[in-house]
Design a protein around this motif. Structure first.
Motif, PDB file in Angstrom:
ATOM      1  N   LEU A  86       0.731  -1.522   0.022  1.00  0.00           N
ATOM      2  CA  LEU A  86       0.207   0.168  -0.234  1.00  0.00           C
ATOM      3  C   LEU A  86       0.967   1.303   0.071  1.00  0.00           C
ATOM      4  N   LEU A  87       1.253   1.199  -1.156  1.00  0.00           N
ATOM      5  CA  LEU A  87       3.388   2.343  -0.955  1.00  0.00           C
ATOM      6  C   LEU A  87       1.749   3.885  -0.895  1.00  0.00           C
ATOM      7  N   ALA A  88       0.859   4.132  -1.821  1.00  0.00           N
ATOM      8  CA  ALA A  88       0.056   5.513  -1.708  1.00  0.00           C
ATOM      9  C   ALA A  88       0.001   5.680  -0.360  1.00  0.00           C
ATOM     10  N   LEU A  89      -0.540   4.801   0.492  1.00  0.00           N
ATOM     11  CA  LEU A  89      -0.890   4.876   1.748  1.00  0.00           C
ATOM     12  C   LEU A  89       0.132   5.820   3.260  1.00  0.00           C
ATOM     13  N   THR A  90       1.944   4.470   2.725  1.00  0.00           N
ATOM     14  CA  THR A  90       2.416   5.197   3.492  1.00  0.00           C
ATOM     15  C   THR A  90       4.096   6.381   2.480  1.00  0.00           C
ATOM     16  N   GLU A  91       3.513   6.381   1.931  1.00  0.00           N
ATOM     17  CA  GLU A  91       4.328   7.378   1.190  1.00  0.00           C
ATOM     18  C   GLU A  91       4.047   9.301   1.369  1.00  0.00           C
ATOM     19  N   ALA A  92       2.670   8.728   1.898  1.00  0.00           N
ATOM     20  CA  ALA A  92       2.308  10.383   2.587  1.00  0.00           C
ATOM     21  C   ALA A  92       2.756  10.288   4.113  1.00  0.00           C
ATOM     22  N   MET A  93       3.445   9.469   4.513  1.00  0.00           N
ATOM     23  CA  MET A  93       3.398   9.175   5.716  1.00  0.00           C
ATOM     24  C   MET A  93       4.924   9.440   6.175  1.00  0.00           C
ATOM     25  N   SER A  94       5.407   9.706   7.287  1.00  0.00           N
ATOM     26  CA  SER A  94       7.025  10.093   7.920  1.00  0.00           C
ATOM     27  C   SER A  94       6.807   9.493   9.276  1.00  0.00           C
ATOM     28  N   GLY A  95       8.155   9.475  10.245  1.00  0.00           N
ATOM     29  CA  GLY A  95       8.362   9.237  10.980  1.00  0.00           C
ATOM     30  C   GLY A  95       8.050   7.734  11.918  1.00  0.00           C
ATOM     31  N   THR A  96       7.124   7.861  13.307  1.00  0.00           N
ATOM     32  CA  THR A  96       6.790   6.706  13.494  1.00  0.00           C
ATOM     33  C   THR A  96       6.002   5.915  13.199  1.00  0.00           C
ATOM     34  N   THR A  97       5.136   6.859  12.374  1.00  0.00           N
ATOM     35  CA  THR A  97       3.736   6.426  11.742  1.00  0.00           C
ATOM     36  C   THR A  97       4.119   5.800  10.693  1.00  0.00           C
ATOM     37  N   ARG A  98       5.238   6.064  10.079  1.00  0.00           N
ATOM     38  CA  ARG A  98       5.118   5.270   8.847  1.00  0.00           C
ATOM     39  C   ARG A  98       6.329   4.083   9.067  1.00  0.00           C
ATOM     40  N   ARG A  99       6.990   4.665   9.667  1.00  0.00           N
ATOM     41  CA  ARG A  99       7.324   2.893   9.820  1.00  0.00           C
ATOM     42  C   ARG A  99       6.336   2.042  11.241  1.00  0.00           C
ATOM     43  N   VAL A 100       5.719   1.863  11.501  1.00  0.00           N
ATOM     44  CA  VAL A 100       4.486   1.648  11.620  1.00  0.00           C
ATOM     45  C   VAL A 100       4.019   0.586  10.636  1.00  0.00           C
ATOM     46  N   PHE A 101       3.292   1.879   9.975  1.00  0.00           N
ATOM     47  CA  PHE A 101       2.938   1.188   8.530  1.00  0.00           C
ATOM     48  C   PHE A 101       3.782   0.129   7.578  1.00  0.00           C
ATOM     49  N   GLU A 102       4.445   0.520   7.270  1.00  0.00           N
ATOM     50  CA  GLU A 102       5.496  -0.198   6.345  1.00  0.00           C
ATOM     51  C   GLU A 102       6.253  -1.642   7.245  1.00  0.00           C
ATOM     52  N   VAL A 103       6.393  -1.094   8.267  1.00  0.00           N
ATOM     53  CA  VAL A 103       6.171  -2.912   8.890  1.00  0.00           C
ATOM     54  C   VAL A 103       5.509  -3.690   8.923  1.00  0.00           C
ATOM     55  N   MET A 104       3.624  -3.309   9.362  1.00  0.00           N
ATOM     56  CA  MET A 104       2.938  -3.815   8.819  1.00  0.00           C
ATOM     57  C   MET A 104       1.973  -4.089   8.008  1.00  0.00           C
ATOM     58  N   ASN A 105       2.487  -2.900   6.696  1.00  0.00           N
ATOM     59  CA  ASN A 105       2.265  -3.668   5.494  1.00  0.00           C
ATOM     60  C   ASN A 105       3.275  -5.068   5.227  1.00  0.00           C
ATOM     61  N   ARG A 106       4.380  -4.787   5.601  1.00  0.00           N
ATOM     62  CA  ARG A 106       4.960  -6.328   5.047  1.00  0.00           C
ATOM     63  C   ARG A 106       4.978  -7.356   5.778  1.00  0.00           C
ATOM     64  N   ALA A 107       4.639  -7.553   6.956  1.00  0.00           N
ATOM     65  CA  ALA A 107       4.343  -8.214   8.134  1.00  0.00           C
ATOM     66  C   ALA A 107       3.609  -9.145   7.561  1.00  0.00           C
ATOM     67  N   VAL A 108       2.510  -8.478   7.033  1.00  0.00           N
ATOM     68  CA  VAL A 108       1.018  -8.939   6.260  1.00  0.00           C
ATOM     69  C   VAL A 108       1.426  -9.672   5.027  1.00  0.00           C
ATOM     70  N   VAL A 109       2.039  -9.162   4.229  1.00  0.00           N
ATOM     71  CA  VAL A 109       3.034  -9.573   2.721  1.00  0.00           C
ATOM     72  C   VAL A 109       3.722 -11.498   3.417  1.00  0.00           C
TER      73      VAL A 109
END
Length: 178
Positions: A86-109
């Motif tokens: 879900l790149l469009a969602l995470t690319e708009a984020m920064s900091g800890t919020t982005r880190r959490v969503f990036e890890v969640m995305n990849r953990a689901v995959v």
């Protein structure tokens, strides 16, 4: 290695282990083989049908190339971060919020990859009881790429999680002057 021959984009290098680059290259080459095989056997099937002398085996070979191509391609796309994110969602984020969503995305995959390993392996073993026509080969050979794909998807997801937590998920700033 020559930079032009490198499959990994400079913007994505911080998420990749160089040791897996040859595997990615091999997956990309296998995707090409599957695409050529799929296309040429489909063409052969159409030509022989139009000529009035249809063959049975091209359909079986075509479906095999297609199935292998899909699962090999999904593995390669996961490493290239071209798929399942879900790149469009995470690319708009920064900091800890982005880190959490990036890890969640990849953990689901990665979870999907692990399910492919477990259930793909079960499907593969079950496939020895059914046979393809006209070759009479066990259908298990069509299921073989499923657990392999799952293992590679899980590995590539883990690679990106580990490297993203170490180096950040956002691409490093560009070195070109404006």
């Amino acid at each position: 290695m020559d930079e032009r021959a490198d499959l990994v984009l400079a913007a994505d290098r911080h998420l990749k282990w160089r040791a897996l680059d040859p595997l990615e290259r091999a997956l990309m080459q296998l995707c090409g083989v599957c695409l050529v095989g799929f296309t040429s056997t489909t063409l052969l099937d159409v030509v022989t049908r139009v000529a009035g002398h249809p063959l049975l085996w091209p359909q079986e070979v075509t479906s095999t190339f297609f199935i292998y191509g899909v699962f090999i391609g999904a593995s390669a796309a996961t490493r290239r971060n071209d798929h399942l994110q879900l790149l469009a969602l995470t690319e708009a984020m920064s900091g800890t919020t982005r880190r959490v969503f990036e890890v969640m995305n990849r953990a689901v995959v990665m979870g999907v990859g692990l399910f492919l390993v477990v259930y793909g392996w079960q499907n593969f073993l079950t496939g020895f009881g059914s046979f393809r026509m006209p070759s009479m080969l066990p259908i298990a050979y069509l299921y073989a790429p499923i657990p392999l794909c799952g293992a590679l998807v899980a590995l590539f997801s883990l690679e990106q999680i580990v490297n993203g937590l170490r180096h950040g998920f956002a691409p490093p700033p560009s070195n070109c002057a404006s």
